[in-house]
Design a protein around this motif. Structure first.
Motif, short mmCIF file in Angstrom:
data_model
loop_
_atom_site.label_atom_id
_atom_site.label_comp_id
_atom_site.label_asym_id
_atom_site.label_seq_id
_atom_site.Cartn_x
_atom_site.Cartn_y
_atom_site.Cartn_z
N LYS A 73 0.84 -1.19 0.00
CA LYS A 73 0.00 0.00 0.00
C LYS A 73 0.88 1.24 0.00
O LYS A 73 1.90 1.30 0.70
CB LYS A 73 -0.91 0.00 1.23
CG LYS A 73 -1.93 1.14 1.26
CD LYS A 73 -2.79 1.08 2.50
CE LYS A 73 -2.00 1.48 3.72
NZ LYS A 73 -2.85 1.68 4.92
N THR A 74 0.48 2.24 -0.76
CA THR A 74 1.22 3.49 -0.83
C THR A 74 0.79 4.41 0.31
O THR A 74 -0.12 4.11 1.08
CB THR A 74 0.98 4.19 -2.17
OG1 THR A 74 -0.42 4.49 -2.30
CG2 THR A 74 1.40 3.29 -3.32
N LYS A 75 1.46 5.56 0.39
CA LYS A 75 1.17 6.52 1.46
C LYS A 75 -0.23 7.10 1.35
O LYS A 75 -0.86 7.42 2.36
CB LYS A 75 2.22 7.65 1.41
CG LYS A 75 2.13 8.61 2.58
CD LYS A 75 3.24 9.64 2.50
CE LYS A 75 3.17 10.61 3.67
NZ LYS A 75 4.26 11.62 3.60
N ASP A 76 -0.75 7.24 0.12
CA ASP A 76 -2.10 7.75 -0.08
C ASP A 76 -3.13 6.62 -0.17
O ASP A 76 -4.17 6.76 -0.82
CB ASP A 76 -2.17 8.63 -1.32
CG ASP A 76 -1.51 7.98 -2.53
OD1 ASP A 76 -0.90 6.92 -2.37
OD2 ASP A 76 -1.61 8.54 -3.62
N ASN A 77 -2.83 5.47 0.48
CA ASN A 77 -3.77 4.37 0.67
C ASN A 77 -4.26 3.76 -0.65
O ASN A 77 -5.45 3.51 -0.84
CB ASN A 77 -4.98 4.83 1.50
CG ASN A 77 -4.59 5.24 2.90
OD1 ASN A 77 -3.72 4.63 3.52
ND2 ASN A 77 -5.23 6.28 3.41
N VAL A 78 -3.33 3.54 -1.57
CA VAL A 78 -3.64 2.85 -2.82
C VAL A 78 -2.86 1.55 -2.84
O VAL A 78 -1.64 1.54 -2.68
CB VAL A 78 -3.26 3.72 -4.04
CG1 VAL A 78 -3.53 2.97 -5.33
CG2 VAL A 78 -4.03 5.03 -4.02
N PHE A 79 -3.56 0.43 -3.04
CA PHE A 79 -2.90 -0.87 -3.09
C PHE A 79 -2.34 -1.09 -4.49
O PHE A 79 -3.03 -0.88 -5.50
CB PHE A 79 -3.89 -1.98 -2.73
CG PHE A 79 -4.14 -2.09 -1.26
CD1 PHE A 79 -3.35 -2.91 -0.47
CD2 PHE A 79 -5.16 -1.37 -0.65
CE1 PHE A 79 -3.57 -3.02 0.89
CE2 PHE A 79 -5.39 -1.48 0.71
CZ PHE A 79 -4.59 -2.29 1.48
N VAL A 80 -1.08 -1.50 -4.53
CA VAL A 80 -0.41 -1.75 -5.80
C VAL A 80 0.31 -3.09 -5.74
O VAL A 80 0.69 -3.57 -4.66
CB VAL A 80 0.62 -0.63 -6.12
CG1 VAL A 80 -0.08 0.69 -6.37
CG2 VAL A 80 1.65 -0.48 -5.02
N ASN A 81 0.52 -3.67 -6.90
CA ASN A 81 1.31 -4.89 -7.04
C ASN A 81 2.64 -4.50 -7.70
O ASN A 81 2.67 -4.03 -8.84
CB ASN A 81 0.59 -5.92 -7.90
CG ASN A 81 -0.58 -6.54 -7.17
OD1 ASN A 81 -0.47 -6.88 -6.00
ND2 ASN A 81 -1.71 -6.68 -7.86
N VAL A 82 3.72 -4.69 -6.95
CA VAL A 82 5.06 -4.37 -7.45
C VAL A 82 5.73 -5.68 -7.87
O VAL A 82 5.85 -6.61 -7.07
CB VAL A 82 5.89 -3.66 -6.37
CG1 VAL A 82 7.28 -3.33 -6.91
CG2 VAL A 82 5.19 -2.40 -5.89
N VAL A 83 6.15 -5.75 -9.13
CA VAL A 83 6.80 -6.94 -9.67
C VAL A 83 8.29 -6.64 -9.80
O VAL A 83 8.69 -5.74 -10.54
CB VAL A 83 6.20 -7.33 -11.03
CG1 VAL A 83 6.89 -8.59 -11.56
CG2 VAL A 83 4.70 -7.57 -10.90
N ALA A 84 9.10 -7.42 -9.07
CA ALA A 84 10.55 -7.26 -9.10
C ALA A 84 11.18 -8.48 -9.76
O ALA A 84 10.75 -9.62 -9.52
CB ALA A 84 11.10 -7.08 -7.69
#
Length: 309
Positions: free
Chosen positions: A85-96
């Protein structure tokens, strides 16, 4: 090598059978083959003994020597998908994408210290990403993709070097927010572009109106200048006519000549109006008294203009 081990090999296809047979014969002769970009771990009675380089080696199993396994030295890739989750409360999927390999001089550590290398790397990636991304807004997360990759690589390099592995490259290949969030971001971007387009359009219309007004002002100025010059020319022509007629016809005054000119012009105007079948002229009282009044006004104006010149 026992008979029970040899019998199943006889039932294999020819290519596999020949490979299996060569390995069996190699084991019988205490010979083992290590492929290129691979090392083998040799043990003596269950204890680490040596690291075998690519090539052919003698492993006398009759003296308790054996191969514990093989370790690839090739660069391997592991793709890790982490939800955070980002600071502005948005859930994201980070692919590394993690590219790593085992070090030949630390092959024993890479073979014995970790039971599951990929799980260990994945745990470190999760830890770094979930500590870094929540400190930034969604837009900043996209902009600082390289900083995320650098933080993951530094943490992995520090942790995995103790286990005999080298981190070759760390890449953040994708940052994917929720579908509704992406749609909202696209709508915000589109609205901003529409607003910019409207501003530019209004500015262009403003410039057109200014240029149109400047053109009209210039046109009116030139038109007024032309009318003034036309009237001046008419006045000059009438004055010269009156003066010339007075000189050539003795006994006539300027008033008599002016009355005659005005009456002549009046009848010429009436003739032109009558010649047109679609005339929309509006007449004012035009009896002799009215004509005399007009004549007096024009004559006074001409005489005043002559006096000033």
């Amino acid at each position: 090598m026992t008979f029970k081990t040899l019998v199943p090999c006889l039932l294999l296809p020819p290519s596999i059978f020949s490979t299996s047979l060569s390995r069996i014969m190699g084991n019988l002769l205490c010979l083992v083959q290590v492929d290129q970009s691979t090392v083998a771990i040799k043990e003596s009675f269950g204890k680490f003994d040596d690291v075998l380089e690519p090539g052919c080696h003698c492993v006398p199993w009759i003296f308790g020597k054996q191969l514990a396994g093989h370790l690839s030295l090739r660069v391997q890739q592991l793709d890790v998908k982490c939800e955070t989750k980002t600071k502005d409360n948005v859930f994201v999927n980070v692919v590394a994408s993690i590219q790593y390999r085992a070090l030949a001089d630390k092959a024993s550590d890479a073979f014995y210290k970790l039971s599951n290398t990929k799980t260990q790397i994945q745990a470190y990636v999760f830890d770094v990403i979930r500590a870094f991304v929540p400190k930034h807004n969604l837009d900043d997360t996209f902009e600082q993709k390289n900083e995320i990759a650098k933080a993951v690589e530094q943490e992995l390099e520090k942790a995995m070097s103790a286990y005999g592995y080298e981190i070759v490259q760390t890449l953040i290949v994708d940052i994917e927010p929720d579908e509704h969030v992406k749609k909202a971001m696209n709508e915000i971007n589109a609205a901003a572009r529409f607003r910019m387009a409207a501003t530019e359009k209004a500015e262009a219309e403003k410039i057109l109106q200014i240029k149109r007004a400047e053109g009209e002002a210039e046109s009116k100025y030139l038109s007024g200048l032309g009318i003034a010059r036309q009237r001046q020319a008419i006045v000059d022509g009438l004055r010269d006519s009156v003066l010339g007629f007075s000189v050539n016809v003795p006994g006539t005054t300027a008033k008599d000549v002016m009355d005659m000119v005005l009456v002549t012009q009046y009848f010429d105007t009436m003739k032109d109006i009558g010649a047109s079948s679609k005339s929309s002229a509006v007449f004012i009282p035009h009896g002799p008294g009215a004509v005399r009044e007009v004549a007096n006004q024009i004559r006074d104006g001409l005489l005043q203009g002559s006096a000033t010149t």
